[in-house]
Structure formats: structure tokens, C-alpha cells
Design an enzyme around this catalytic site. Structure first.
Site, PDB file in Angstrom:
ATOM      1  N   PHE A 193       0.864  -1.183   0.000  1.00  0.00           N
ATOM      2  CA  PHE A 193       0.000   0.000   0.000  1.00  0.00           C
ATOM      3  C   PHE A 193       0.897   1.227   0.000  1.00  0.00           C
ATOM      4  O   PHE A 193       1.646   1.472   0.942  1.00  0.00           O
ATOM      5  CB  PHE A 193      -0.951   0.065   1.214  1.00  0.00           C
ATOM      6  CG  PHE A 193      -1.887   1.234   1.085  1.00  0.00           C
ATOM      7  CD1 PHE A 193      -3.036   1.131   0.320  1.00  0.00           C
ATOM      8  CD2 PHE A 193      -1.596   2.464   1.664  1.00  0.00           C
ATOM      9  CE1 PHE A 193      -3.891   2.228   0.138  1.00  0.00           C
ATOM     10  CE2 PHE A 193      -2.435   3.564   1.487  1.00  0.00           C
ATOM     11  CZ  PHE A 193      -3.584   3.431   0.724  1.00  0.00           C
ATOM     12  N   ASP A 214       9.380   2.852   1.758  1.00  0.00           N
ATOM     13  CA  ASP A 214       8.214   3.670   2.093  1.00  0.00           C
ATOM     14  C   ASP A 214       7.995   3.535   3.596  1.00  0.00           C
ATOM     15  O   ASP A 214       7.435   2.555   4.084  1.00  0.00           O
ATOM     16  CB  ASP A 214       6.990   3.177   1.308  1.00  0.00           C
ATOM     17  CG  ASP A 214       5.723   3.976   1.652  1.00  0.00           C
ATOM     18  OD1 ASP A 214       5.757   4.730   2.651  1.00  0.00           O
ATOM     19  OD2 ASP A 214       4.724   3.843   0.933  1.00  0.00           O
ATOM     20  N   LYS A 239       2.870  11.326   7.044  1.00  0.00           N
ATOM     21  CA  LYS A 239       2.096  11.147   8.279  1.00  0.00           C
ATOM     22  C   LYS A 239       2.674  11.896   9.495  1.00  0.00           C
ATOM     23  O   LYS A 239       2.464  13.079   9.633  1.00  0.00           O
ATOM     24  CB  LYS A 239       1.931   9.661   8.574  1.00  0.00           C
ATOM     25  CG  LYS A 239       1.087   8.932   7.511  1.00  0.00           C
ATOM     26  CD  LYS A 239       0.712   7.550   7.968  1.00  0.00           C
ATOM     27  CE  LYS A 239       0.111   6.691   6.868  1.00  0.00           C
ATOM     28  NZ  LYS A 239      -1.306   6.841   6.691  1.00  0.00           N
TER      29      LYS A 239
HETATM   30  C1  LIG Z   1       2.994   2.878   3.631  1.00  0.00           C
HETATM   31  C2  LIG Z   1       2.105   3.963   3.128  1.00  0.00           C
HETATM   32  N1  LIG Z   1       2.463   4.636   2.025  1.00  0.00           N
HETATM   33  C3  LIG Z   1       1.716   5.635   1.530  1.00  0.00           C
HETATM   34  C4  LIG Z   1       0.532   6.005   2.145  1.00  0.00           C
HETATM   35  C5  LIG Z   1      -0.296   7.106   1.546  1.00  0.00           C
HETATM   36  O1  LIG Z   1      -0.245   8.252   2.327  1.00  0.00           O
HETATM   37  P1  LIG Z   1      -1.350   9.395   2.115  1.00  0.00           P
HETATM   38  O2  LIG Z   1      -2.660   8.820   2.563  1.00  0.00           O
HETATM   39  O3  LIG Z   1      -0.891  10.530   2.979  1.00  0.00           O
HETATM   40  O4  LIG Z   1      -1.354   9.732   0.656  1.00  0.00           O
HETATM   41  C6  LIG Z   1       0.127   5.330   3.304  1.00  0.00           C
HETATM   42  C7  LIG Z   1      -1.138   5.685   3.966  1.00  0.00           C
HETATM   43  O5  LIG Z   1      -1.708   4.943   4.735  1.00  0.00           O
HETATM   44  C8  LIG Z   1       0.932   4.293   3.796  1.00  0.00           C
HETATM   45  O6  LIG Z   1       0.584   3.604   4.897  1.00  0.00           O
END
Ligand SMILES: Cc1ncc(COP(=O)(O)O)c(C=O)c1O
Length: 401
Positions: free
Chosen positions: A140, A225, A254
Site C-alpha cells: 500500500f 516507504d 504522516k
Molecule cells: C505505507 C504507506 N504509504 C503511503 C501512504 C499514503 O499516504 P497518504 O494517505 O498521505 O497519501 C500510506 C497511507 O496509509 C501508507 O501507509
């Protein structure tokens, strides 16, 4: 107005893209949130790990108030005093040469993809338009078209195509599969050190290190990530630190703003980030003075206040106690630091009803992947509060029929 009135209004006017618990919050303080009827809850989601510092942290309130009266947005057409100091703090705290600030996590992932492709064409000399990025099954990384295009979750992509090319999916946690998937056109491997949305999937110890070494051997960028796992959530500044891996590209979001404002960033050394030229990339709001002031302080709270060690110690304690709950519905408790997932058995009938029962007891959790309850309180939680929560979690898991 009552909770149900707000819920009815939101259902009428807001796109139906989430399935929230039926609770309407109006106030937050530390690990606690309060609904519009005054009921107090322990927040065990932390806005998907965006409020690691706790809700409405006083230091962040002060900074946002001061900066809002000073200067909020200039765009990057001009320099501003706060962005400069934010970039310095971010790089010094993490050990990277350079950074680029964006807003949402998905934008930071997109930025990392652009960074890797540019490096692939300019340095690795991949033929034009042939660059490949390896991603993992169950990933994700956000919700943009490019990113959902390489999701393995059918609902995330259904009816949203066509998608971008250049992504190859391999099983998560399998370093051999990574090596086998690399071709001369591979520019990067994009990976979550723990798959949060995927159901708190922790890869075997040693996986990140092996994957990193494979990337090095094949001149492939290792891109972590850490939007969800970073900034103390797993009991280290970064989840990759548990295996002493320093990713070539670090993606953050975040908790970088303590939940006050969308701030994300990509951190890279100069040999790669230095390839960007004016006009290659941008964002009107990315790294604006308000965001920069908040993020500088949010980062300082994470690194100054001992909350990373708190996450480490209490994470182990919480995980051990959860695993001891005598319930036939618990299949496995896993995680690292205060990123904890409790997977329920098929007979449990899904995690949602347990989250609803926990809500009644004053604990807000959210199911992930139908069978997993995620426990991710703000990192400022105390042992006493965890004990309080454990009593209630035990009641729910033992009593719910
Ligand atoms: C690992 C990871 N990458 C990217 C994202 C996407 O972040 P955003 O919702 O701020 O676009 C999330 C969101 O939950 C995430 O957990």
C-alpha cells in the site's frame, strides 16, 4: 447536534470512500479523543500513525499559532526562512544529504518514483521509457493512478485504469524473488519495511538487509516507504534501522507533521537528488513555511522526548500481553514497536464487530484486511494506559460471541 445528525450529513454530502466507525470526534489531547457527546476514547489508530506525538501536542499548537501569524505560503518561487531550516533539520536528523518536501504520502511516493526513473535514465543509462520498478504483493503506497496501478488489491484499481507501465510485482518477504525479478532495466525496489495496510505483515528478520544487498549488487535503488513505519512507530527512528539498512531513498509522511498538517518528504543523497533541475518537479504547498515550521517541531518532539524508546519498550509489553489473551478468536499477534496487528481466526467473523465492541468500551481501533485489528496508539502512551486498554480488550475478545 448529536452524533447521528453529523453522520447523516456526512453521508449525504461526502463521497462514500470510507467505512468509518459510528463515532463523531470533536477533541483530542495526547492519546485521548472525545466525541461530540463528551465520551472519551483511547485512540488506538493514531490517524493511521500520523499522530505519533499525540493529539494536539502543545509544542505544535504553539508553533502553528505563531507561524500562522507570520507567513504561511510563498510557493517555491521564493525562498523562505522556515523551509530552509526544516530541510536542514530533516537531513541532519536522518543522515541524508538532501530532501524534497511534498504534502500527502502518495505524492511523496510519486516523487520517489520520478527520482528513481530520472536516476535510471541519467546514471544507469536505461533506454528511454524502459525503466522498471519492482514492488511487492500486498503493498500500500497511496491512491494515485500510478500507485493503485501496481496495487495487488483488486478493489483499489477496479474501474480506474488505464495505468502506468513499468512496475513488476513480486511476493513480499522473499529476497530470492527480488533477485530473480531484476533486469538491466530495473531502477528501483519500492518496499514497506512492514506492510501496514496489508495487515501488519512483518517480513522475516534479515529480509530488508538481503534485499538491500541485492539492490546494491545490481545497481538498483532501495526505496523504503516509511510513511507509516517511520518516525518512531516501530521503536526505532525508522523500521529499516532494525536491520541496520540505510535505504537509498527514504519516503516519509504522516507523523512528519504530528497530525497538524499534510507534510511528506523524500530523502536522498546528493548523487541522486542532485539530478533534479528547475522545472522537473514541484508543488505549490510542498514545504511551505507553515508546514516547515510544524514539521521541524514535530521531528524534534520525536527525537527529543524519548518517545522512540517508549514505543520500543511499551510495544514489546503490549504485544506480549495481547498474545496472552485467552481467546479462541486470536490467530496471531505481530508487529514491531507500537505497530501491532492482531489477526483473528476465520471463525471470529471479521474484525469489524470487535472494533465496534471496543468502541463501546472506550477504545478506538480499526480493522484492516477484514481479519486484523490494528493497535497503534500514539507513542506517548503510558504503561498504565496500556494496562487499562488490555483489560477492556480482553473483555471484548473473551466475551464477544
Ligand atoms: C505505507 C504507506 N504509504 C503511503 C501512504 C499514503 O499516504 P497518504 O494517505 O498521505 O497519501 C500510506 C497511507 O496509509 C501508507 O501507509
Amino acid at each position: 447536534m448529536k452524533a447521528n445528525d453529523y453522520i447523516a450529513i456526512e453521508k449525504q454530502y461526502a463521497a462514500n470512500t470510507y467505512k468509518p466507525l459510528e463515532v463523531v470526534l470533536e477533541k483530542g489531547e495526547g492519546v485521548w479523543v472525545y466525541d461530540v457527546e463528551g465520551k472519551k476514547y483511547l485512540d488506538c489508530l493514531s490517524a493511521y500513525s500520523a499522530v505519533n506525538q499525540g493529539h494536539c501536542h502543545p509544542r505544535l499548537i504553539k508553533v502553528i499559532q505563531e507561524q500562522a501569524q507570520q507567513l504561511t505560503l510563498t510557493s517555491r518561487a521564493f525562498y523562505n526562512n522556515k523551509s530552509a531550516m526544516f530541510y536542514k533539520k530533516l537531513c541532519e536528523s536522518t543522515g541524508y544529504d538532501m530532501a524534497i518536501a511534498m504534502n500527502s504520502g502518495a505524492e511523496a511516493v510519486e516523487t520517489a518514483i520520478k527520482t528513481a526513473r530520472k536516476w535510471g535514465y541519467q546514471v544507469k543509462k536505461v533506454e528511454p521509457d524502459k525503466a522498471e520498478i519492482i514492488v511487492c504483493h500486498g503493498n500500500f503506497h497511496g491512491r494515485t493512478i500510478t500507485i493503485v496501478g501496481f496495487s495487488s488489491e483488486s478493489q483499489y484499481k477496479a474501474d480506474f485504469g488505464p495505468f502506468s507501465h513499468g512496475f513488476v510485482t513480486i511476493p513480499y518477504g522473499n529476497a530470492k524473488a527480488l533477485e530473480a525479478a531484476i533486469t538491466p532495466n530495473t531502477v528501483a525496489f519500492l518496499v514497506e519495511p512492514i506492510q501496514g495496510e496489508g495487515g501488519v505483515i512483518v517480513p522475516p528478520m534479515g529480509y530488508l538487509k538481503k534485499a538491500y544487498q541485492i539492490c546494491q549488487r545490481h545497481q538498483v535503488l532501495f526505496m523504503a516507504d516509511e510513511i507509516q513505519t517511520g518516525l518512531g512507530r516501530t521503536g526505532n527512528l525508522f523500521a529499516c534501522d532494525h536491520e541496520r539498512v540505510r535505504p537509498d531513498v527514504m519516503i516519509l509522511g504522516k507523523a512528519l507533521s504530528g497530525g497538524f498538517y499534510p507534510v511528506s518528504a523524500v530523502l536522498v543523497d546528493k548523487a541522486v537528488m542532485g539530478l533534479f533541475r528547475p522545472g522537473d518537479h514541484g508543488s505549490t504547498f510542498g514545504g511551505n513555511p507553515l508546514a516547515a515550521a510544524i514539521a521541524t517541531e514535530a521531528l524534534a518532539i520525536i527525537t527529543d522526548d524519548g518517545i522512540i524508546e517508549n514505543s520500543n519498550q511499551l510495544g514489546m509489553y503490549f504485544q506480549e500481553r495481547l498474545a496472552e489473551i485467552p481467546s479462541p478468536y486470536i490467530k496471531e499477534v505481530r508487529g514491531r514497536g507500537l505497530l501491532i496487528g492482531m489477526e483473528l481466526t476465520a471463525e471470529a467473523g471479521g474484525a469489524r464487530r470487535f472494533c465496534e465492541a471496543l468502541q463501546d468500551k472506550g477504545i478506538l481501533c480499526k480493522e484492516t484486511h477484514h481479519h486484523v485489528i490494528r493497535f497503534t496508539p500514539p507513542l506517548v502512551v503510558t504503561k498504565e494506559i496500556i494496562d487499562w486498554a488490555l483489560e477492556r480488550i480482553t473483555e471484548v475478545l473473551v466475551d464477544v460471541q
